[in-house]
Design a protein around this motif. Structure first.
Motif: not given
Length: 169
Positions: A85-89, A99-103
């Motif tokens: 999750t941290a890597d995606r962000s 930020a809302w598209l990081a997932d």
């Protein structure tokens, strides 16, 4: 004539065969009294109880070890999930994604996530340029502050003074 009877204790050589060693004689167990037998039985019961307790401790230790290993595996899984999750962000931010598209960034490795974030950012830029404006393109007419004399030279202090002058008027 008197016959003499020989006892085996007196003639041990009579039963031996020449060239063959004598068989070992089993020791005779001493007689045990009832009191001594009772003490031995109590000691055997106590020994069995101690062995059972040790076995139970061993089983408890084995169970505790298995529980600890299961918690460790669960914690490692959670850690991997949080790192992903941290890597995606981080990768989403590097590619200009909100930020809302990081997932929505997918991939198993950082390189795969970077490629997906890049593709996602490019697809958003293509559709967003026609409908989404993040910076105003020009002065909005009738916005309340009047038309600026020179749109490139807006002084916030002067603008605030104009607004206060209109209000106090």
């Amino acid at each position: 004539m008197a016959e003499t009877i020989e006892t085996p204790a007196e003639t041990p050589a009579a039963t031996e065969t020449p060239g063959v060693p004598a068989a070992p004689v089993a020791p005779v167990a001493p007689a045990i009294s009832d009191a001594e037998l009772s003490v031995l039985r109590e000691a055997a019961a106590e020994l069995k109880t101690l062995k059972d307790a040790q076995l139970s401790e061993h089983e408890r230790a084995s169970q505790a070890k298995a529980d600890a290993e299961a918690r460790a595996v669960q914690a490692e899984g959670r850690l991997a999930e949080l790192q992903a999750t941290a890597d995606r962000s981080r990768i989403a931010a590097e590619h200009g994604l909100p930020a809302w598209l990081a997932d929505r960034v997918k991939g198993g490795t950082a390189e795969e996530m970077a490629a997906d974030a890049k593709a996602l950012a490019e697809s958003i830029k293509g559709t967003a340029s026609a409908t989404l404006h993040t910076k105003p393109t020009g002065a909005v007419v009738g916005a309340g502050a009047g038309e600026p004399e020179n749109p490139g030279d807006i002084d916030p202090v002067k603008l605030a003074a104009k607004i206060l002058a209109r209000r106090n008027g």
